[in-house]
Write a protein that holds these residues in place. Structure first.
Motif, mmCIF file in Angstrom:
data_model
loop_
_atom_site.group_PDB
_atom_site.id
_atom_site.type_symbol
_atom_site.label_atom_id
_atom_site.label_comp_id
_atom_site.label_asym_id
_atom_site.label_seq_id
_atom_site.Cartn_x
_atom_site.Cartn_y
_atom_site.Cartn_z
ATOM 1 N N ARG A 114 34.534 57.519 -42.196
ATOM 2 C CA ARG A 114 33.154 57.219 -41.801
ATOM 3 C C ARG A 114 33.058 55.969 -40.935
ATOM 4 O O ARG A 114 31.964 55.590 -40.518
ATOM 5 N N GLY A 115 34.173 55.306 -40.679
ATOM 6 C CA GLY A 115 34.173 54.122 -39.824
ATOM 7 C C GLY A 115 33.706 52.861 -40.522
ATOM 8 O O GLY A 115 33.252 51.924 -39.867
ATOM 9 N N GLN A 116 33.819 52.817 -41.847
ATOM 10 C CA GLN A 116 33.347 51.659 -42.600
ATOM 11 C C GLN A 116 34.433 50.604 -42.827
ATOM 12 O O GLN A 116 34.169 49.590 -43.455
ATOM 13 N N VAL A 117 35.641 50.851 -42.313
ATOM 14 C CA VAL A 117 36.747 49.914 -42.519
ATOM 15 C C VAL A 117 37.309 49.474 -41.172
ATOM 16 O O VAL A 117 37.520 50.291 -40.274
ATOM 17 N N GLU A 118 37.540 48.178 -41.045
ATOM 18 C CA GLU A 118 38.170 47.620 -39.854
ATOM 19 C C GLU A 118 39.432 46.876 -40.275
ATOM 20 O O GLU A 118 39.466 46.262 -41.336
ATOM 21 N N VAL A 119 40.448 46.947 -39.421
ATOM 22 C CA VAL A 119 41.668 46.172 -39.621
ATOM 23 C C VAL A 119 41.804 45.255 -38.409
ATOM 24 O O VAL A 119 41.866 45.729 -37.273
ATOM 25 N N ASN A 120 41.804 43.965 -38.659
ATOM 26 C CA ASN A 120 41.896 42.961 -37.603
ATOM 27 C C ASN A 120 40.822 43.156 -36.530
ATOM 28 O O ASN A 120 41.083 43.041 -35.336
ATOM 29 N N ASN A 178 32.777 47.810 -45.185
ATOM 30 C CA ASN A 178 31.322 47.816 -45.271
ATOM 31 C C ASN A 178 30.893 48.820 -46.339
ATOM 32 O O ASN A 178 31.028 50.023 -46.157
ATOM 33 N N PHE A 179 30.412 48.312 -47.474
ATOM 34 C CA PHE A 179 29.935 49.154 -48.568
ATOM 35 C C PHE A 179 28.417 49.277 -48.521
ATOM 36 O O PHE A 179 27.728 49.040 -49.500
ATOM 37 N N GLY A 180 27.866 49.603 -47.380
ATOM 38 C CA GLY A 180 26.409 49.697 -47.245
ATOM 39 C C GLY A 180 25.789 48.328 -47.083
ATOM 40 O O GLY A 180 25.811 47.764 -46.005
ATOM 41 N N HIS A 181 25.273 47.761 -48.162
ATOM 42 C CA HIS A 181 24.638 46.442 -48.098
ATOM 43 C C HIS A 181 25.601 45.310 -48.433
ATOM 44 O O HIS A 181 25.179 44.162 -48.544
ATOM 45 N N ARG A 182 26.866 45.637 -48.624
ATOM 46 C CA ARG A 182 27.853 44.616 -48.981
ATOM 47 C C ARG A 182 29.013 44.654 -47.989
ATOM 48 O O ARG A 182 29.541 45.724 -47.673
ATOM 49 N N LEU A 183 29.402 43.479 -47.499
ATOM 50 C CA LEU A 183 30.552 43.360 -46.607
ATOM 51 C C LEU A 183 31.639 42.606 -47.348
ATOM 52 O O LEU A 183 31.413 41.497 -47.848
ATOM 53 N N LEU A 184 32.818 43.217 -47.430
ATOM 54 C CA LEU A 184 33.956 42.610 -48.105
ATOM 55 C C LEU A 184 35.067 42.423 -47.088
ATOM 56 O O LEU A 184 35.494 43.389 -46.456
ATOM 57 N N ARG A 185 35.505 41.190 -46.910
ATOM 58 C CA ARG A 185 36.586 40.885 -45.976
ATOM 59 C C ARG A 185 37.767 40.353 -46.783
ATOM 60 O O ARG A 185 37.629 39.405 -47.549
ATOM 61 N N LEU A 186 38.935 41.000 -46.614
ATOM 62 C CA LEU A 186 40.134 40.672 -47.377
ATOM 63 C C LEU A 186 41.301 40.361 -46.451
ATOM 64 O O LEU A 186 41.457 41.001 -45.419
ATOM 65 N N GLU A 187 42.136 39.421 -46.853
ATOM 66 C CA GLU A 187 43.407 39.172 -46.173
ATOM 67 C C GLU A 187 44.502 39.753 -47.050
ATOM 68 O O GLU A 187 44.571 39.466 -48.249
ATOM 69 N N ILE A 188 45.357 40.581 -46.473
ATOM 70 C CA ILE A 188 46.432 41.203 -47.232
ATOM 71 C C ILE A 188 47.566 40.197 -47.403
ATOM 72 O O ILE A 188 48.073 39.651 -46.421
ATOM 73 N N LEU A 189 47.947 39.959 -48.648
ATOM 74 C CA LEU A 189 49.016 39.014 -48.960
ATOM 75 C C LEU A 189 50.341 39.724 -49.206
ATOM 76 O O LEU A 189 51.403 39.188 -48.895
#
Length: 84
Positions: free
Chosen positions: A25-31, A50-61
Motif C-alpha cells: 500500500r506504499g506505507q513503508v519507506e526505506v531511507n 505510516n500507520f494511518g495517524h501514527r508515524l514510526l521511524r526506526l533505525e535498523i541496528l
C-alpha cells in the motif's frame, strides 16, 4: 533480509502477510524511498512506517533470522514515534 520478514521478526508488525500488505500500500519507506515487501534491508537503514495517524521511524541496528520475543526490540532503535 526482506523488509516484510524483518518487520515480522522484529515484531513491529505481527504477521508477515500483514507486513507485505502494508508495504504494497506504499506505507513503508526505506531511507526516504517507498519500499516494496521484497526490498533488501541492512543495518543502518532507516524505516518510516505510516500507520494511518501514527508515524514510526526506526533505525535498523541488526538483521537476524530468528530472535526471541524478549530480544526483538534490540534489532532497531526508535528515531521518531508521533501521532499526526
Amino acid at each position: 533480509m526482506r523488509l516484510d520478514k524483518f518487520l515480522k521478526v522484529s515484531r513491529v508488525i505481527k504477521r508477515r502477510t500483514l507486513a507485505k500488505e502494508v508495504c504494497d500500500r506504499g506505507q513503508v519507506e526505506v531511507n526516504g524511498r517507498p519500499a516494496k515487501a521484497g526490498t533488501e534491508i541492512k543495518p543502518g537503514d532507516v524505516l518510516a512506517i505510516n500507520f494511518g495517524h501514527r508515524l514510526l521511524r526506526l533505525e535498523i541496528l541488526s538483521v537476524q533470522e530468528n530472535v526471541p520475543a524478549k530480544l526483538a526490540a534490540e534489532l532497531y532503535r526508535v528515531v521518531e514515534d508521533r501521532v499526526t
